[in-house]
Motif scaffolding. Structure first.
Motif, PDB file in Angstrom:
ATOM      1  N   CYS A 179      10.835  14.673   1.226  1.00 22.25           N
ATOM      2  CA  CYS A 179      10.249  15.515   2.154  1.00 22.25           C
ATOM      3  C   CYS A 179       8.788  15.593   1.695  1.00 22.25           C
ATOM      4  O   CYS A 179       7.892  16.163   2.407  1.00 22.25           O
ATOM      5  N   ASN A 180       8.496  15.367   0.428  1.00 20.67           N
ATOM      6  CA  ASN A 180       7.239  15.621  -0.063  1.00 20.67           C
ATOM      7  C   ASN A 180       6.354  14.341  -0.175  1.00 20.67           C
ATOM      8  O   ASN A 180       5.129  14.047  -0.638  1.00 20.67           O
ATOM      9  N   VAL A 181       6.900  13.143   0.281  1.00 21.88           N
ATOM     10  CA  VAL A 181       6.307  11.876   0.430  1.00 21.88           C
ATOM     11  C   VAL A 181       5.132  11.912   1.468  1.00 21.88           C
ATOM     12  O   VAL A 181       3.894  11.507   1.157  1.00 21.88           O
ATOM     13  N   LYS A 182       5.360  12.435   2.513  1.00 23.26           N
ATOM     14  CA  LYS A 182       4.557  12.629   3.601  1.00 23.26           C
ATOM     15  C   LYS A 182       3.768  11.289   4.099  1.00 23.26           C
ATOM     16  O   LYS A 182       2.745  10.973   3.529  1.00 23.26           O
ATOM     17  N   ASN A 211       0.876  -1.215   0.171  1.00 25.42           N
ATOM     18  CA  ASN A 211      -0.035   0.046  -0.101  1.00 25.42           C
ATOM     19  C   ASN A 211       0.810   1.346  -0.018  1.00 25.42           C
ATOM     20  O   ASN A 211       0.618   2.169  -0.632  1.00 25.42           O
ATOM     21  N   PHE A 212       2.113   1.278   0.760  1.00 26.41           N
ATOM     22  CA  PHE A 212       2.789   2.403   0.716  1.00 26.41           C
ATOM     23  C   PHE A 212       3.607   2.561  -0.463  1.00 26.41           C
ATOM     24  O   PHE A 212       3.841   3.786  -1.021  1.00 26.41           O
ATOM     25  N   ALA A 213       4.078   1.407  -1.114  1.00 27.41           N
ATOM     26  CA  ALA A 213       4.487   1.579  -2.427  1.00 27.41           C
ATOM     27  C   ALA A 213       3.673   2.170  -3.507  1.00 27.41           C
ATOM     28  O   ALA A 213       4.057   3.086  -4.270  1.00 27.41           O
ATOM     29  N   ARG A 214       2.481   1.717  -3.417  1.00 25.70           N
ATOM     30  CA  ARG A 214       1.306   2.563  -4.387  1.00 25.70           C
ATOM     31  C   ARG A 214       1.264   3.969  -3.882  1.00 25.70           C
ATOM     32  O   ARG A 214       1.085   4.717  -4.707  1.00 25.70           O
ATOM     33  N   TYR A 215       1.108   4.089  -2.696  1.00 25.94           N
ATOM     34  CA  TYR A 215       1.062   5.846  -2.178  1.00 25.94           C
ATOM     35  C   TYR A 215       2.075   6.404  -2.659  1.00 25.94           C
ATOM     36  O   TYR A 215       1.959   7.561  -3.320  1.00 25.94           O
ATOM     37  N   TYR A 216       3.416   5.889  -2.497  1.00 26.85           N
ATOM     38  CA  TYR A 216       4.480   6.670  -2.915  1.00 26.85           C
ATOM     39  C   TYR A 216       4.328   6.786  -4.486  1.00 26.85           C
ATOM     40  O   TYR A 216       4.925   7.919  -5.022  1.00 26.85           O
ATOM     41  N   ALA A 217       4.173   5.804  -5.368  1.00 27.99           N
ATOM     42  CA  ALA A 217       4.108   5.903  -6.682  1.00 27.99           C
ATOM     43  C   ALA A 217       2.930   7.128  -7.187  1.00 27.99           C
ATOM     44  O   ALA A 217       3.197   7.697  -7.949  1.00 27.99           O
ATOM     45  N   SER A 218       2.005   6.989  -6.269  1.00 30.15           N
ATOM     46  CA  SER A 218       0.827   8.185  -6.785  1.00 30.15           C
ATOM     47  C   SER A 218       1.271   9.248  -6.347  1.00 30.15           C
ATOM     48  O   SER A 218       0.922  10.425  -6.919  1.00 30.15           O
ATOM     49  N   ARG A 219       2.053   9.647  -5.286  1.00 29.39           N
ATOM     50  CA  ARG A 219       2.592  11.052  -5.020  1.00 29.39           C
ATOM     51  C   ARG A 219       3.550  11.658  -5.948  1.00 29.39           C
ATOM     52  O   ARG A 219       3.731  12.762  -6.314  1.00 29.39           O
ATOM     53  N   ALA A 220       4.388  10.377  -6.502  1.00 30.59           N
ATOM     54  CA  ALA A 220       5.308  10.735  -7.685  1.00 30.59           C
ATOM     55  C   ALA A 220       4.533  11.039  -8.912  1.00 30.59           C
ATOM     56  O   ALA A 220       5.128  11.741  -9.807  1.00 30.59           O
ATOM     57  N   ASN A 221       3.531  10.652  -9.349  1.00 29.80           N
ATOM     58  CA  ASN A 221       2.781  10.441 -10.466  1.00 29.80           C
ATOM     59  C   ASN A 221       1.251  10.960 -10.534  1.00 29.80           C
ATOM     60  O   ASN A 221       0.380  10.310 -10.648  1.00 29.80           O
ATOM     61  N   ARG A 222       1.131  12.300  -9.918  1.00 30.23           N
ATOM     62  CA  ARG A 222      -0.287  12.877  -9.928  1.00 30.23           C
ATOM     63  C   ARG A 222      -0.654  12.783 -11.072  1.00 30.23           C
ATOM     64  O   ARG A 222      -0.243  13.355 -12.102  1.00 30.23           O
ATOM     65  N   LYS A 223      -2.152  12.469 -11.368  1.00 32.78           N
ATOM     66  CA  LYS A 223      -2.588  12.284 -12.504  1.00 32.78           C
ATOM     67  C   LYS A 223      -4.112  11.840 -12.375  1.00 32.78           C
ATOM     68  O   LYS A 223      -4.541  10.876 -12.223  1.00 32.78           O
ATOM     69  N   ASP A 224      -5.022  13.026 -12.201  1.00 28.83           N
ATOM     70  CA  ASP A 224      -6.345  12.884 -11.986  1.00 28.83           C
ATOM     71  C   ASP A 224      -6.966  13.713 -12.975  1.00 28.83           C
ATOM     72  O   ASP A 224      -6.778  14.629 -13.811  1.00 28.83           O
ATOM     73  N   SER A 225      -8.547  13.957 -12.462  1.00 29.99           N
ATOM     74  CA  SER A 225      -9.114  15.056 -13.334  1.00 29.99           C
ATOM     75  C   SER A 225      -8.667  16.439 -12.947  1.00 29.99           C
ATOM     76  O   SER A 225      -9.023  17.159 -13.844  1.00 29.99           O
ATOM     77  N   PHE A 226      -7.903  16.863 -12.280  1.00 27.36           N
ATOM     78  CA  PHE A 226      -7.304  18.013 -12.116  1.00 27.36           C
ATOM     79  C   PHE A 226      -5.887  18.173 -12.371  1.00 27.36           C
ATOM     80  O   PHE A 226      -5.442  18.934 -13.143  1.00 27.36           O
ATOM     81  N   TYR A 227      -4.992  16.882 -12.165  1.00 27.69           N
ATOM     82  CA  TYR A 227      -3.632  16.943 -12.321  1.00 27.69           C
ATOM     83  C   TYR A 227      -3.410  16.516 -13.878  1.00 27.69           C
ATOM     84  O   TYR A 227      -4.149  15.667 -14.025  1.00 27.69           O
TER      85      TYR A 227
END
Lengths: 329, 329
Positions: free
Chosen positions: B312-315, B286-302
């Motif tokens: 420091c931006n992994v949070k 789950n954390f690996a997926r979270y980390y990947a999503s922090r690095a790859n923001r991509k949604d209806s806004f991004y």
């Protein structure tokens, strides 16, 4: 008791460098530059001719209502120069010229994220001359001659070619933190960067709704929202505001929105009221030394040098300047 | 109008990756992971068994005097676990146990730098049992089995091996952002990190004078001052305080220092008053997926994914937990 001492730096020792070389890694090293002065000393010692004036039409003067003690809260924003975010910057000049923000407010404050301002009613008519800015304006096309030399394994970082976690290369050019991917270049989100709020579609931000970053650099916003400038004075009037307790950090019922008295382009102000600022030329030797000292803190307080620095922690020196034409030699 | 939309992510496209590959660079790429959910959704969907309780003796409860409206200002600090900054953390437990901070104050607030607290008089006697902590405690020795695999050209970054501008490799281990040089490992300064103030000599900080970082990660402080923890709740009570106008950002005459009512180790509080928190296990899928999503923001806004993220931006996700033992399955 302090946690920062301004005393002079000692000669750079190679502890950090040796440590980095223990691994076959991409760790940053600044083997080529030693420095025995602090970043602040390099700024103080920089001669007049490495400082570049910031044009008055690149400066916004934003006046919040006085604080609870009656003290003024004036904020100075430098607009990003061409070719970056050009459509939005044109819109912002029109909005300032039209006095559009007068009587609007700061409406949203989210800790470690943004302070946002504009028309809380979302009903105030916009000037008819505003452009709809296309998604393509989020980054500027590079000319082949502008393509950056990416740092090889981070061992040869320079202001023109820094390692970066968010792009193939980051750079400081003409005093601005930028990132590039070999095809395009864009201004990046650092602390105090000012950007354009928008709805989901990328061309829905006019520039009337703006935010300033008030925490760790929100680099994931790069190329998703438009960086149009940076707060160069008075960021504390935005960063120290009460956080919003409403949805998404908007001020809730019972929280006071912070009134904006006016936002003016400095070039629209009488000459005697215009602020004057200048920045250290980022292609100067002084800046190269400043950059190296930021990457290699080593003085009577600092014991361990990182050997590197991220693009948002370089903090391009900007200072008050004499009125343009005065004091030059 | 918003600048952030929580809608679901679309499938990750390879635009950022292709751009990165245009250059023979150290630019980050996360080719191996696609995600169609937002970081917040990954947090929400994480099952109970990926959350780890934070022990009560790792939590400090810091109570500032109520604000001007009479509202409580409680701050929760998580202390860094062994083996990091061990001597200072032992001292901090002793200081809390002795109620040493009660009646002291927040004395210094510097925008984009730190909020600092302790005994403004510098005359309050310290408990006799405090250790003088040696410089060697700024980093922990690595065992050979702990040596990180540094990312090769930043193309294979993972929570256990991230590119970093300040060290050969950065990592998230046991929920903490750390950096390593192949020989030692140390906790890094991020937003809300708590560190030990000191004089010039590296063994002069006891832990009685503490600061929290309230701006862009001041990574140059790594291994120069000791990171002993992080604010996990209530950072806004420190980051939104008025900035100090005195020398070095200390509160000047006429500015009100912010009284500290008490600082207690949670394990010293009655069971009913103990806060309970848990963090997402950083070695989980789950954390690996979270980390990947922090690095790859991509949604209806991004619209554009960076393809990378800084340590420091992994949070690391941290949340309120049921009292220990309750709610587990």
């Amino acid at each position: 008791m302090t946690i920062l001492n301004p005393a002079r730096l000692r000669i750079f020792t190679s502890a950090a460098m040796s440590a980095a070389l223990c691994l076959t890694t991409a760790g940053p090293v600044f083997a080529q530059i030693s420095t025995d002065v602090t970043p602040d000393e390099i700024i103080e010692e920089a001669p007049v001719n490495v400082w570049r004036p910031i044009p008055a039409d690149q400066l916004l003067v934003m006046k919040l209502a006085p604080d609870a003690n009656g003290a003024n809260r004036d904020i100075i924003i430098q607009l990003v120069p061409q070719p970056y975010s050009a459509g939005w910057v044109r819109n912002i000049r029109k909005l300032a010229h039209a006095h559009w923000w007068d009587g609007t407010s700061v409406n949203r404050v989210v800790d470690n994220w943004v302070t946002q301002w504009g028309d809380a009613s979302e009903a105030k008519p916009l000037p008819a001359t505003l452009e709809t800015v296309p998604e393509s304006d989020y980054a500027a096309m590079l000319k082949a001659s502008d393509e950056p030399n990416a740092p090889a394994n981070c061992t040869d970082s320079s202001p023109q070619a820094m390692c970066d976690n968010y792009a193939p290369v980051a750079q400081i050019i003409d005093g601005w933190p930028l990132a590039s991917d070999g095809t395009t270049r864009w201004p990046v989100h650092c602390y105090a960067s000012v950007g354009v709020g928008r709805e989901n579609l990328p061309d829905t931000g006019s520039g009337a709704e703006l935010y300033a970053a008030i925490g760790h650099a929100p680099r994931q916003l790069d190329r998703n929202t438009a960086v149009v400038g940076r707060v160069i004075e008075g960021i504390e009037y935005l960063s120290a505001l009460p956080r919003g307790t409403g949805e998404m950090g908007f001020y809730a019922e019972g929280q006071n929105k912070v009134p904006i008295v006016s936002i003016r382009l400095a070039s629209d102000l009488p000459a005697t009221e215009q602020p004057h600022f200048e920045y250290m030329a980022s292609d100067s030797d002084n800046f190269a030394r400043y950059y190296a000292s930021r990457a290699n803190r080593k003085d009577s307080f600092y014991r361990a040098s990182a050997g590197g620095v991220d693009v948002c922690n370089v903090k391009v020196p900007i200072r008050h300047a004499p009125p343009s034409g005065a004091g030059k030699k």
